[in-house]
Design a protein around this motif. Structure first.
Motif, PDB file in Angstrom:
ATOM      1  N   GLY A   1      41.513  37.762  22.812  1.00  0.00           N
ATOM      2  CA  GLY A   1      40.437  38.289  23.644  1.00  0.00           C
ATOM      3  C   GLY A   1      39.749  37.198  24.440  1.00  0.00           C
ATOM      4  O   GLY A   1      39.438  37.377  25.632  1.00  0.00           O
ATOM      5  N   HIS A   2      39.521  36.027  23.812  1.00  0.00           N
ATOM      6  CA  HIS A   2      38.923  34.903  24.543  1.00  0.00           C
ATOM      7  C   HIS A   2      39.798  34.477  25.715  1.00  0.00           C
ATOM      8  O   HIS A   2      39.298  34.179  26.812  1.00  0.00           O
ATOM      9  CB  HIS A   2      38.729  33.708  23.599  1.00  0.00           C
ATOM     10  CG  HIS A   2      37.772  33.959  22.473  1.00  0.00           C
ATOM     11  ND1 HIS A   2      36.852  34.978  22.489  1.00  0.00           N
ATOM     12  CD2 HIS A   2      37.592  33.309  21.281  1.00  0.00           C
ATOM     13  CE1 HIS A   2      36.148  34.947  21.374  1.00  0.00           C
ATOM     14  NE2 HIS A   2      36.581  33.950  20.634  1.00  0.00           N
ATOM     15  N   GLU A   3      41.108  34.448  25.477  1.00  0.00           N
ATOM     16  CA  GLU A   3      42.012  34.015  26.546  1.00  0.00           C
ATOM     17  C   GLU A   3      42.019  35.014  27.697  1.00  0.00           C
ATOM     18  O   GLU A   3      42.074  34.621  28.864  1.00  0.00           O
ATOM     19  CB  GLU A   3      43.432  33.843  25.994  1.00  0.00           C
ATOM     20  CG  GLU A   3      43.555  32.761  24.935  1.00  0.00           C
ATOM     21  CD  GLU A   3      42.989  31.437  25.393  1.00  0.00           C
ATOM     22  OE1 GLU A   3      43.356  30.981  26.489  1.00  0.00           O
ATOM     23  OE2 GLU A   3      42.152  30.872  24.667  1.00  0.00           O
TER      24      GLU A   3
ATOM     25  N   HIS B   1      39.751  44.243  30.772  1.00  0.00           N
ATOM     26  CA  HIS B   1      40.152  45.419  30.000  1.00  0.00           C
ATOM     27  C   HIS B   1      41.059  45.034  28.830  1.00  0.00           C
ATOM     28  O   HIS B   1      40.922  45.577  27.728  1.00  0.00           O
ATOM     29  CB  HIS B   1      40.854  46.421  30.916  1.00  0.00           C
ATOM     30  CG  HIS B   1      39.964  46.974  31.988  1.00  0.00           C
ATOM     31  ND1 HIS B   1      38.968  47.899  31.721  1.00  0.00           N
ATOM     32  CD2 HIS B   1      39.897  46.715  33.326  1.00  0.00           C
ATOM     33  CE1 HIS B   1      38.343  48.197  32.845  1.00  0.00           C
ATOM     34  NE2 HIS B   1      38.884  47.499  33.830  1.00  0.00           N
ATOM     35  N   ALA B   2      41.970  44.083  29.051  1.00  0.00           N
ATOM     36  CA  ALA B   2      42.799  43.607  27.940  1.00  0.00           C
ATOM     37  C   ALA B   2      41.955  42.868  26.911  1.00  0.00           C
ATOM     38  O   ALA B   2      42.203  42.973  25.701  1.00  0.00           O
ATOM     39  CB  ALA B   2      43.908  42.694  28.469  1.00  0.00           C
ATOM     40  N   ALA B   3      40.937  42.144  27.365  1.00  0.00           N
ATOM     41  CA  ALA B   3      40.042  41.461  26.428  1.00  0.00           C
ATOM     42  C   ALA B   3      39.296  42.472  25.566  1.00  0.00           C
ATOM     43  O   ALA B   3      39.155  42.283  24.345  1.00  0.00           O
ATOM     44  CB  ALA B   3      39.060  40.581  27.197  1.00  0.00           C
ATOM     45  N   ILE B   4      38.809  43.550  26.182  1.00  0.00           N
ATOM     46  CA  ILE B   4      38.089  44.576  25.422  1.00  0.00           C
ATOM     47  C   ILE B   4      38.993  45.193  24.364  1.00  0.00           C
ATOM     48  O   ILE B   4      38.581  45.388  23.201  1.00  0.00           O
ATOM     49  CB  ILE B   4      37.542  45.653  26.381  1.00  0.00           C
ATOM     50  CG1 ILE B   4      36.378  45.085  27.206  1.00  0.00           C
ATOM     51  CG2 ILE B   4      37.104  46.899  25.623  1.00  0.00           C
ATOM     52  CD1 ILE B   4      35.880  46.013  28.280  1.00  0.00           C
ATOM     53  N   GLU B   5      40.234  45.484  24.722  1.00  0.00           N
ATOM     54  CA  GLU B   5      41.157  46.074  23.748  1.00  0.00           C
ATOM     55  C   GLU B   5      41.460  45.101  22.610  1.00  0.00           C
ATOM     56  O   GLU B   5      41.542  45.502  21.445  1.00  0.00           O
ATOM     57  CB  GLU B   5      42.452  46.487  24.451  1.00  0.00           C
ATOM     58  CG  GLU B   5      43.440  47.207  23.559  1.00  0.00           C
ATOM     59  CD  GLU B   5      42.900  48.514  23.006  1.00  0.00           C
ATOM     60  OE1 GLU B   5      43.384  48.950  21.936  1.00  0.00           O
ATOM     61  OE2 GLU B   5      41.992  49.106  23.632  1.00  0.00           O
TER      62      GLU B   5
ATOM     63  N   GLN C   1      26.647  25.378  21.062  1.00  0.00           N
ATOM     64  CA  GLN C   1      27.777  25.337  20.154  1.00  0.00           C
ATOM     65  C   GLN C   1      27.693  26.425  19.097  1.00  0.00           C
ATOM     66  O   GLN C   1      28.471  26.424  18.146  1.00  0.00           O
ATOM     67  CB  GLN C   1      27.849  23.974  19.469  1.00  0.00           C
ATOM     68  CG  GLN C   1      28.174  22.857  20.444  1.00  0.00           C
ATOM     69  CD  GLN C   1      28.224  21.514  19.761  1.00  0.00           C
ATOM     70  OE1 GLN C   1      27.904  21.392  18.606  1.00  0.00           O
ATOM     71  NE2 GLN C   1      28.617  20.508  20.501  1.00  0.00           N
ATOM     72  N   SER C   2      26.741  27.359  19.210  1.00  0.00           N
ATOM     73  CA  SER C   2      26.585  28.385  18.192  1.00  0.00           C
ATOM     74  C   SER C   2      27.820  29.251  18.075  1.00  0.00           C
ATOM     75  O   SER C   2      28.364  29.448  16.991  1.00  0.00           O
ATOM     76  CB  SER C   2      25.371  29.262  18.526  1.00  0.00           C
ATOM     77  OG  SER C   2      24.202  28.503  18.511  1.00  0.00           O
ATOM     78  N   PHE C   3      28.291  29.776  19.186  1.00  0.00           N
ATOM     79  CA  PHE C   3      29.473  30.659  19.161  1.00  0.00           C
ATOM     80  C   PHE C   3      30.707  29.768  19.218  1.00  0.00           C
ATOM     81  O   PHE C   3      31.307  29.542  20.242  1.00  0.00           O
ATOM     82  CB  PHE C   3      29.412  31.604  20.353  1.00  0.00           C
ATOM     83  CG  PHE C   3      30.498  32.634  20.358  1.00  0.00           C
ATOM     84  CD1 PHE C   3      30.767  33.377  19.231  1.00  0.00           C
ATOM     85  CD2 PHE C   3      31.234  32.854  21.497  1.00  0.00           C
ATOM     86  CE1 PHE C   3      31.763  34.319  19.246  1.00  0.00           C
ATOM     87  CE2 PHE C   3      32.223  33.798  21.522  1.00  0.00           C
ATOM     88  CZ  PHE C   3      32.483  34.531  20.391  1.00  0.00           C
ATOM     89  N   ASN C   4      31.105  29.256  18.026  1.00  0.00           N
ATOM     90  CA  ASN C   4      31.946  28.072  17.998  1.00  0.00           C
ATOM     91  C   ASN C   4      33.376  28.305  18.382  1.00  0.00           C
ATOM     92  O   ASN C   4      34.073  27.358  18.707  1.00  0.00           O
ATOM     93  CB  ASN C   4      31.877  27.427  16.606  1.00  0.00           C
ATOM     94  CG  ASN C   4      31.933  28.449  15.511  1.00  0.00           C
ATOM     95  OD1 ASN C   4      32.777  29.336  15.533  1.00  0.00           O
ATOM     96  ND2 ASN C   4      31.023  28.356  14.553  1.00  0.00           N
ATOM     97  N   THR C   5      33.891  29.508  18.338  1.00  0.00           N
ATOM     98  CA  THR C   5      35.278  29.709  18.741  1.00  0.00           C
ATOM     99  C   THR C   5      35.377  30.380  20.092  1.00  0.00           C
ATOM    100  O   THR C   5      36.459  30.713  20.539  1.00  0.00           O
ATOM    101  CB  THR C   5      36.016  30.570  17.706  1.00  0.00           C
ATOM    102  OG1 THR C   5      35.351  31.813  17.572  1.00  0.00           O
ATOM    103  CG2 THR C   5      36.078  29.875  16.373  1.00  0.00           C
ATOM    104  N   SER C   6      34.249  30.576  20.750  1.00  0.00           N
ATOM    105  CA  SER C   6      34.287  31.200  22.068  1.00  0.00           C
ATOM    106  C   SER C   6      34.821  30.219  23.094  1.00  0.00           C
ATOM    107  O   SER C   6      34.674  29.014  22.989  1.00  0.00           O
ATOM    108  CB  SER C   6      32.884  31.662  22.472  1.00  0.00           C
ATOM    109  OG  SER C   6      32.872  32.117  23.793  1.00  0.00           O
ATOM    110  N   VAL C   7      35.448  30.756  24.100  1.00  0.00           N
ATOM    111  CA  VAL C   7      35.943  29.896  25.167  1.00  0.00           C
ATOM    112  C   VAL C   7      34.801  29.297  25.967  1.00  0.00           C
ATOM    113  O   VAL C   7      35.004  28.340  26.703  1.00  0.00           O
ATOM    114  CB  VAL C   7      36.860  30.706  26.095  1.00  0.00           C
ATOM    115  CG1 VAL C   7      38.111  31.129  25.377  1.00  0.00           C
ATOM    116  CG2 VAL C   7      36.157  31.924  26.631  1.00  0.00           C
ATOM    117  N   ALA C   8      33.614  29.839  25.805  1.00  0.00           N
ATOM    118  CA  ALA C   8      32.468  29.299  26.526  1.00  0.00           C
ATOM    119  C   ALA C   8      31.738  28.228  25.736  1.00  0.00           C
ATOM    120  O   ALA C   8      30.697  27.759  26.155  1.00  0.00           O
ATOM    121  CB  ALA C   8      31.490  30.434  26.868  1.00  0.00           C
TER     122      ALA C   8
END
Length: 747
Positions: A438-440, A448-452, A539-546
């Protein structure tokens, strides 16, 4: 058995460590053998690794010496533990079925699940409808419910008279056959025909048969003296797959009481927990056995729930367990995940690295290690980990996630998606792959693919706050604010001490023009930011792409700085209300983060400083209890704003704009540390200068504007403001001299 006594806050290990270790060795040996006999290979592997992690027994050397002297060798415990020696009736049935059981187990090991089940149970008609056997009238197919009204009590159970071990193997094989057919019916991951709606058609018949079996057995054995806990576990599993979670939890609780050393039942039960309150309800119910397995389950559930409410108790329990099992890779992995969720990435990385050095062929948990290396932007180590995992087994979901994280860090997002798809092809319930894919897709602008992908992650594990947060991000990109707000609230409920979650909630409220709720959410983000001792709230959301790409360096002292951007956002919301006095108050607080004076000034000492941090965290716990109530007062900022009324001093020499480093330069300023001059604090300084100019405080307005000229941010606007200030002075004082040109003015 020697028990481990624990409560909410303390965990004590019995003083007789030797007796405890000996007892655990016997119990774990028995559990490993019985799990292997029933083809529960993952549980058998877990108990065998835990057994091997126990400290060495000094009696082994004496046994070897006795063998060299010609004494009788110690008898193997396999024969004693492989049968139900405490139940003569079960032992007789197992002896009678021994040859058939060996045949069925050989079919199971070769993954012929239907053939394994047919050894003990009447075969059903194949899916194609063509029967290759003549169906006996006395037998009823398993997929056809029996007519209950006309049958006697003795005919309610459609199962033949079998031992519990044989019955478990047959029904478990039938369940796995259904899982295999479900995977075969599934389409390509996120393909045009992949709706994620494939089901195991064997679940309902197995559930009905087990209900009838337990009804008859409980009538003849109400005290459950002959129950072993294996069939109860299987019933809990099929009920959980049928979405009957409360009933499944009851049967799994019964299973762990009867068979406490079967880890599969504990793990399945932890998947049904939705919050820490559910876990505390189980621990205080008195239904769980009082032994070391309950303590391991408590630690596992707290780590799995990303729980930070009682981190000290979790750390103490982990240390106590590692004292008992000093070489347990599972417990060390849980300890690394504990530090990972606490955002201590360096410690978590070092623990994973030690595990990898001692067990280079172990792939379990390497996907988490790759997430840590991704957040730390440690590309060389991540590349080495990808090569190592690929050389061990390239067709493991963990390996695919490691390689996918490496390509993501290299910004090759299409290749990363390919490897995450491969991981899901191997195991569709692999949570990390769904979330990371989903991050990618967010990076590739395929919303839409991220949401799924995020929806599938939530289906696998409702406790994954990263998937809920990703759904909120995706819907925010689509300008669907109400959907985004719902998912952000779910993420904040699972991760109440993460400022990133509350900032997202506040942003959604602000876009909806619900300013009061937005301010409450952002104030909670401020309180949550003081809970973690991190370098940056980004850095809170540590695995997010952001997430931040810089390497994390954890500070030893407690961080009492507030996020300047959050303070700026709150001030802007107050300005929109309009409430300029309150907006100016928060702008002052934002500006004062440059020197870090607001949390106690120059007279604050470090021990007291840390004590106040825990107090602030405790007050936020009380605030978080009403996070969904829009009618609360929203005064969760009482303590963090206790010194906000004092005016800020002049800016010191600018520090690094990255902010929140807390190095020696900041510690020399008033005994604390600050962010230095940043773009956000400069905007606050410009706003305060205009506010002072508007209120005819020309001296302060001019001083703030001149500071901006030296800071390097908002320079042109600051120069224009200085001209306006001096022009007004000329107008009010006709005899004043012509203003001189200030430094940096080219005109």
């Amino acid at each position: 058995m020697a028990t481990i006594n624990f409560n909410e806050s303390t965990t004590s290990v019995p003083p007789d460590q030797g007796a405890l270790v000996a007892e655990l060795r016997d119990r774990l040996t028995e559990a490993t053998i019985k799990c292997s006999e029933r083809c529960l290979y993952q549980s058998a592997k877990w108990t065998a690794e835990l057994l091997d992690s126990l400290p060495e027994d000094g009696d082994q050397d004496r046994d070897q010496d006795a063998q060299m002297l010609g004494a009788d060798p110690p008898t193997s415990s396999y024969r004693m533990l492989s049968t139900s020696y405490d139940d003569p009736h079960e032992a007789a049935l197992e002896a009678k079925e021994a040859s058939k059981y060996l045949l069925a187990k050989s079919y199971f090991d070769t993954k012929e699940f239907d053939r394994c089940a047919a050894v003990f149970l009447p075969p059903v008609i194949p899916a194609g409808g063509l029967a290759v056997f003549e169906k006996s009238r006395a037998r009823t197919p398993l997929s056809t419910p029996s007519k209950r009204g006309k049958s006697k009590a003795s005919d309610l159970n459609p199962l033949p008279k079998l031992s519990q071990k044989s019955l478990f193997l047959a029904l478990y094989a039938r369940y796995l056959a259904g899982e295999k057919r479900k995977e075969e019916e599934s389409e390509m991951v996120l393909g045009p025909a992949d709706g994620g709606q494939s089901t195991n058609r064997e679940v309902a018949p197995i559930s009905r048969q087990l209900e009838d079996y337990f009804r008859i057995r409980d009538a003849s054995d109400p005290q459950l003296k002959r129950s072993h806990g294996w069939l109860e576990y299987l019933h809990g599993v099929v009920l959980a797959r049928s979405k009957q979670e409360d009933l499944a939890q009851e049967w799994l609780l019964r299973s762990v009481r009867l068979n406490p050393y079967h880890w599969g039942a504990w793990e399945e039960m932890s998947h049904l927990l939705s919050s820490v309150d559910d876990l505390n309800g189980q621990l205080h119910s008195g239904f769980l056995p009082q032994n070391v397995m309950t303590l391991i389950y408590q630690v596992h559930a707290n780590v799995d729930l990303f729980s930070t409410t009682d981190s000290n108790a979790t750390a103490t329990a982990l240390d106590s367990l590692i004292d008992i099992f000093p070489f347990s890779t599972y417990l060390l992995t849980q300890q690394a995940l504990f530090y990972y969720h606490s955002k201590d990435f360096d410690t978590a990385s070092s623990i994973f690295q030690d595990i990898l050095v001692d067990h280079p062929y172990r792939l379990d948990g390497l996907d988490h290690y790759s997430n840590i290396l991704y957040v730390m932007a440690d590309r060389p180590k991540l590349a080495f980990l990808a090569h190592l995992a690929t050389s061990v087994d390239k067709f493991r979901p963990e390996t695919c996630c490691v390689v996918g994280n490496y390509y993501s860090l290299c910004s090759h997002h299409e290749k990363a998606v390919m490897y995450f798809r491969r991981a899901l092809t191997l195991d569709r319930s692999f949570l990390s792959a769904w979330t990371l894919m989903g991050h990618e897709y967010i990076e590739l602008k395929n919303t839409h693919a991220a949401i799924e992908s995020y929806r599938r992650a939530v289906d696998v594990n409702r406790k994954d706050y990263r998937a809920w947060y990703g759904l909120g991000q995706a819907y925010e990109v689509l300008d669907m604010g109400f959907y985004a707000l719902f998912y952000y609230q779910r993420a904040a409920g699972l991760r109440p001490y993460d400022a990133k979650m509350w900032q997202a909630v506040g942003s959604c409220y602000a876009k909806m023009n619900r300013l009061e709720q937005a301010i409450k959410a952002l104030k909670r983000a401020l309180a949550a930011g003081t809970y973690y001792e991190t370098d940056s709230p980004a850095q809170s959301f540590n695995t997010s792409v952001a997430s931040a790409k810089g390497k994390s360096t954890r500070k030893q002292a407690g961080r009492k700085l507030l996020d300047p951007q959050t303070l700026w956002d709150i001030a802007q919301l107050y300005e929109r209300m309009p409430n300029e006095a309150e907006a100016a108050r928060y702008m002052e607080l934002c500006l004062s983060q440059e020197t870090g004076q607001t949390m106690g000034g120059s007279k604050t000492h470090k021990p007291k400083h840390k004590k106040q941090q825990h107090k602030g965290a405790a007050s936020f716990t009380a605030v978080n209890a009403s996070q969904r109530d829009d009618s609360d007062d929203g005064d969760g900022d009482t303590e963090v704003l206790s010194d906000a009324t004092s005016p800020s001093s002049n800016a010191t020499e600018p520090l690094s704009p990255a902010g929140y480093h807390g190095g020696n330069q900041g510690e020399e300023t008033n005994g604390g540390f600050g962010t230095g001059t940043t773009a956000t604090t400069s905007r606050a300084r410009l706003w305060l200068a205009r506010y002072a100019f508007k209120n005819d405080d020309l001296d302060r307005a001019e001083r703030l504007a001149e500071e901006l000229c030296m800071d390097g941010f908002e320079v042109e606007e600051a120069k224009g403001l200085v001209r306006e200030i001096r022009g007004r002075r000329e107008a009010t004082a006709p005899g004043a001299s012509t203003p001189f040109a200030f430094a940096g003015d080219e005109t």
